[in-house]
Design a protein around this motif. Structure first.
Motif, PDB file in Angstrom:
ATOM      1  N   LEU A 110       0.816  -1.220   0.000  1.00 55.63           N
ATOM      2  CA  LEU A 110       0.000   0.000   0.000  1.00 55.63           C
ATOM      3  C   LEU A 110       0.848   1.269   0.000  1.00 55.63           C
ATOM      4  O   LEU A 110       0.302   2.369   0.086  1.00 55.63           O
ATOM      5  CB  LEU A 110      -0.920   0.009   1.226  1.00 55.63           C
ATOM      6  N   LYS A 111       2.171   1.083  -0.075  1.00 57.70           N
ATOM      7  CA  LYS A 111       3.107   2.218  -0.065  1.00 57.70           C
ATOM      8  C   LYS A 111       2.959   3.062   1.203  1.00 57.70           C
ATOM      9  O   LYS A 111       2.956   4.297   1.161  1.00 57.70           O
ATOM     10  CB  LYS A 111       2.925   3.081  -1.320  1.00 57.70           C
ATOM     11  N   LEU A 112       2.812   2.375   2.323  1.00 61.26           N
ATOM     12  CA  LEU A 112       2.775   3.031   3.630  1.00 61.26           C
ATOM     13  C   LEU A 112       4.129   2.806   4.293  1.00 61.26           C
ATOM     14  O   LEU A 112       4.365   1.780   4.926  1.00 61.26           O
ATOM     15  CB  LEU A 112       1.640   2.463   4.488  1.00 61.26           C
ATOM     16  N   ARG A 113       5.021   3.743   4.104  1.00 62.06           N
ATOM     17  CA  ARG A 113       6.395   3.578   4.557  1.00 62.06           C
ATOM     18  C   ARG A 113       6.531   3.290   6.052  1.00 62.06           C
ATOM     19  O   ARG A 113       7.369   2.484   6.449  1.00 62.06           O
ATOM     20  CB  ARG A 113       7.203   4.831   4.195  1.00 62.06           C
ATOM     21  N   PRO A 114       5.733   3.929   6.924  1.00 66.61           N
ATOM     22  CA  PRO A 114       5.903   3.633   8.361  1.00 66.61           C
ATOM     23  C   PRO A 114       5.713   2.156   8.699  1.00 66.61           C
ATOM     24  O   PRO A 114       6.384   1.645   9.602  1.00 66.61           O
ATOM     25  CB  PRO A 114       4.827   4.504   9.018  1.00 66.61           C
ATOM     26  N   LEU A 115       4.814   1.479   7.992  1.00 66.64           N
ATOM     27  CA  LEU A 115       4.588   0.069   8.297  1.00 66.64           C
ATOM     28  C   LEU A 115       5.781  -0.801   7.917  1.00 66.64           C
ATOM     29  O   LEU A 115       5.922  -1.917   8.431  1.00 66.64           O
ATOM     30  CB  LEU A 115       3.338  -0.434   7.568  1.00 66.64           C
ATOM     31  N   GLU A 116       6.622  -0.306   7.031  1.00 64.60           N
ATOM     32  CA  GLU A 116       7.803  -1.073   6.643  1.00 64.60           C
ATOM     33  C   GLU A 116       8.911  -0.965   7.684  1.00 64.60           C
ATOM     34  O   GLU A 116       9.883  -1.719   7.630  1.00 64.60           O
ATOM     35  CB  GLU A 116       8.309  -0.596   5.283  1.00 64.60           C
ATOM     36  N   ASN A 117       8.760  -0.020   8.605  1.00 71.40           N
ATOM     37  CA  ASN A 117       9.733   0.099   9.690  1.00 71.40           C
ATOM     38  C   ASN A 117       9.512  -1.040  10.681  1.00 71.40           C
ATOM     39  O   ASN A 117       8.412  -1.187  11.223  1.00 71.40           O
ATOM     40  CB  ASN A 117       9.556   1.448  10.388  1.00 71.40           C
ATOM     41  N   PRO A 118      10.518  -1.867  10.950  1.00 74.69           N
ATOM     42  CA  PRO A 118      10.304  -3.034  11.824  1.00 74.69           C
ATOM     43  C   PRO A 118       9.891  -2.663  13.244  1.00 74.69           C
ATOM     44  O   PRO A 118       9.140  -3.408  13.884  1.00 74.69           O
ATOM     45  CB  PRO A 118      11.651  -3.756  11.799  1.00 74.69           C
ATOM     46  N   TYR A 119      10.363  -1.524  13.740  1.00 73.94           N
ATOM     47  CA  TYR A 119      10.021  -1.127  15.105  1.00 73.94           C
ATOM     48  C   TYR A 119       8.561  -0.680  15.198  1.00 73.94           C
ATOM     49  O   TYR A 119       7.847  -1.030  16.147  1.00 73.94           O
ATOM     50  CB  TYR A 119      10.956  -0.010  15.573  1.00 73.94           C
ATOM     51  N   ILE A 120       8.123   0.083  14.206  1.00 73.15           N
ATOM     52  CA  ILE A 120       6.730   0.524  14.202  1.00 73.15           C
ATOM     53  C   ILE A 120       5.801  -0.670  14.004  1.00 73.15           C
ATOM     54  O   ILE A 120       4.774  -0.809  14.681  1.00 73.15           O
ATOM     55  CB  ILE A 120       6.502   1.580  13.102  1.00 73.15           C
ATOM     56  N   ALA A 121       6.164  -1.561  13.080  1.00 68.10           N
ATOM     57  CA  ALA A 121       5.337  -2.740  12.830  1.00 68.10           C
ATOM     58  C   ALA A 121       5.265  -3.630  14.065  1.00 68.10           C
ATOM     59  O   ALA A 121       4.203  -4.175  14.395  1.00 68.10           O
ATOM     60  CB  ALA A 121       5.892  -3.522  11.642  1.00 68.10           C
ATOM     61  N   THR A 122       6.384  -3.772  14.766  1.00 69.44           N
ATOM     62  CA  THR A 122       6.385  -4.584  15.982  1.00 69.44           C
ATOM     63  C   THR A 122       5.512  -3.952  17.059  1.00 69.44           C
ATOM     64  O   THR A 122       4.760  -4.647  17.756  1.00 69.44           O
ATOM     65  CB  THR A 122       7.821  -4.752  16.508  1.00 69.44           C
ATOM     66  N   ALA A 123       5.600  -2.632  17.187  1.00 66.31           N
ATOM     67  CA  ALA A 123       4.767  -1.944  18.180  1.00 66.31           C
ATOM     68  C   ALA A 123       3.287  -2.119  17.861  1.00 66.31           C
ATOM     69  O   ALA A 123       2.467  -2.362  18.760  1.00 66.31           O
ATOM     70  CB  ALA A 123       5.132  -0.462  18.223  1.00 66.31           C
ATOM     71  N   LEU A 124       2.934  -2.024  16.582  1.00 61.20           N
ATOM     72  CA  LEU A 124       1.536  -2.207  16.191  1.00 61.20           C
ATOM     73  C   LEU A 124       1.073  -3.645  16.416  1.00 61.20           C
ATOM     74  O   LEU A 124      -0.116  -3.895  16.595  1.00 61.20           O
ATOM     75  CB  LEU A 124       1.350  -1.828  14.719  1.00 61.20           C
ATOM     76  N   ALA A 125       2.004  -4.579  16.408  1.00 63.04           N
ATOM     77  CA  ALA A 125       1.650  -5.971  16.673  1.00 63.04           C
ATOM     78  C   ALA A 125       1.510  -6.239  18.165  1.00 63.04           C
ATOM     79  O   ALA A 125       0.642  -7.010  18.590  1.00 63.04           O
ATOM     80  CB  ALA A 125       2.707  -6.902  16.070  1.00 63.04           C
ATOM     81  N   VAL A 126       2.350  -5.593  18.970  1.00 65.63           N
ATOM     82  CA  VAL A 126       2.398  -5.898  20.402  1.00 65.63           C
ATOM     83  C   VAL A 126       1.366  -5.108  21.204  1.00 65.63           C
ATOM     84  O   VAL A 126       0.721  -5.654  22.114  1.00 65.63           O
ATOM     85  CB  VAL A 126       3.819  -5.625  20.944  1.00 65.63           C
ATOM     86  N   LEU A 127       1.183  -3.840  20.877  1.00 67.75           N
ATOM     87  CA  LEU A 127       0.324  -2.986  21.704  1.00 67.75           C
ATOM     88  C   LEU A 127      -1.128  -3.468  21.766  1.00 67.75           C
ATOM     89  O   LEU A 127      -1.716  -3.502  22.853  1.00 67.75           O
ATOM     90  CB  LEU A 127       0.398  -1.542  21.207  1.00 67.75           C
ATOM     91  N   PRO A 128      -1.759  -3.856  20.640  1.00 63.28           N
ATOM     92  CA  PRO A 128      -3.134  -4.377  20.765  1.00 63.28           C
ATOM     93  C   PRO A 128      -3.210  -5.643  21.614  1.00 63.28           C
ATOM     94  O   PRO A 128      -4.157  -5.821  22.388  1.00 63.28           O
ATOM     95  CB  PRO A 128      -3.538  -4.654  19.310  1.00 63.28           C
ATOM     96  N   ALA A 129      -2.199  -6.515  21.479  1.00 65.96           N
ATOM     97  CA  ALA A 129      -2.184  -7.730  22.298  1.00 65.96           C
ATOM     98  C   ALA A 129      -2.029  -7.386  23.774  1.00 65.96           C
ATOM     99  O   ALA A 129      -2.669  -7.995  24.643  1.00 65.96           O
ATOM    100  CB  ALA A 129      -1.052  -8.648  21.841  1.00 65.96           C
ATOM    101  N   ALA A 130      -1.188  -6.399  24.065  1.00 68.24           N
ATOM    102  CA  ALA A 130      -1.017  -5.974  25.456  1.00 68.24           C
ATOM    103  C   ALA A 130      -2.314  -5.387  26.002  1.00 68.24           C
ATOM    104  O   ALA A 130      -2.671  -5.614  27.164  1.00 68.24           O
ATOM    105  CB  ALA A 130       0.113  -4.952  25.546  1.00 68.24           C
TER     106      ALA A 130
END
Length: 249
Positions: A110-130
């Motif tokens: 989707l050409k969303l550069r922030p999602l390609e950042n591993p730290y941002i993607a990891t945070a988006l994966a972890v925070l909802p689970a937390a």
């Protein structure tokens, strides 16, 4: 290999929770306290006790199996407890990694550069689970305050099985495109899909009767996604057949 491993783990867990519990003597249960002679009737005397005891059946029952092999009681139960903790930790680690990779691929598509950042993607994966684990919300069905994850738990089984059905469908399409036998995949896919849809319909009726609008909405959304998944699968199958052309002869 993964299916065999999961099946073996499920079988071992069932044996520990059923047969192993009957081999335990003195122990301390989270829901009942000290027990001098554990048995099936004691451990599973009520839903409340069984729920409060959580993973104790696996730890105690599996420990009893190890004790039968000659290990001391303390060591046997410690090994089983470490196994449970390790399984939970590796599952969370794997889920986080997979979700991070999915978010990264989604960002690239989707050409969303922030999602390609591993730290941002990891945070988006972890925070909802937390949030599901640590945030307390009011259960719309019972009115009690519970962890958000437990509020969503009633529809977890159906969503999990729909994911399994999707996996089987993708594999069946892959095999069909290569003109390989697909019945070993299609038959369980149909069974799993039918059971998951029936479970969703049954839970939807319960949610509507309870006035549980959030879970009812999620159940309707999952039903719509399941139907969409089936139509997409049929469309992909037609495209694959059209691309392969009519049979020769």
């Amino acid at each position: 290999g993964g299916m065999i491993g999961e099946g073996t783990l499920a079988l071992a867990s069932t044996m520990a929770a059923v047969a192993g519990v009957g081999m335990v003597t003195a122990c301390a249960l989270p829901g009942q306290g000290e027990v001098t002679d554990l048995s099936w009737a004691v451990y599973y005397d009520s839903w409340a006790h069984a729920g409060a005891n959580k993973a104790a059946a696996f730890v105690l029952g599996g420990g009893a199996f190890l004790e039968a092999l000659g290990l001391p009681t303390g060591l046997a139960r410690t090994l089983m407890a470490v196994l449970v903790i390790s399984f939970a930790a590796t599952t969370l680690d794997t889920a986080t990694r997979i979700q991070r990779l999915i978010l990264g691929e989604l960002g690239a598509a989707l050409k969303l550069r922030p999602l390609e950042n591993p730290y941002i993607a990891t945070a988006l994966a972890v925070l909802p689970a937390a949030a599901l684990a640590f945030v307390d919300v009011t259960d719309p069905g019972s009115g009690q305050t519970r962890q958000a994850g437990w509020v969503l738990w009633p529809i977890f089984g159906a969503s999990n099985q729909l994911l399994a059905a999707l996996t089987l469908m993708v594999l069946a399409l892959y095999f069909a495109a290569r003109k390989r036998p697909v019945l070993p995949l299609v038959i369980p896919m149909i069974f799993v899909t039918a059971v998951a849809l029936l479970a969703l319909v049954a839970k939807l009726r319960d949610f509507l009767a309870q006035g549980n609008a959030p879970l009812a909405g999620l159940a309707i959304l999952m039903l719509a996604l399941a139907v969409w998944m089936l139509f997409e699968g049929l469309a992909a199958l037609r495209r694959a057949r059209a691309a392969s052309g009519p049979p020769s002869g």
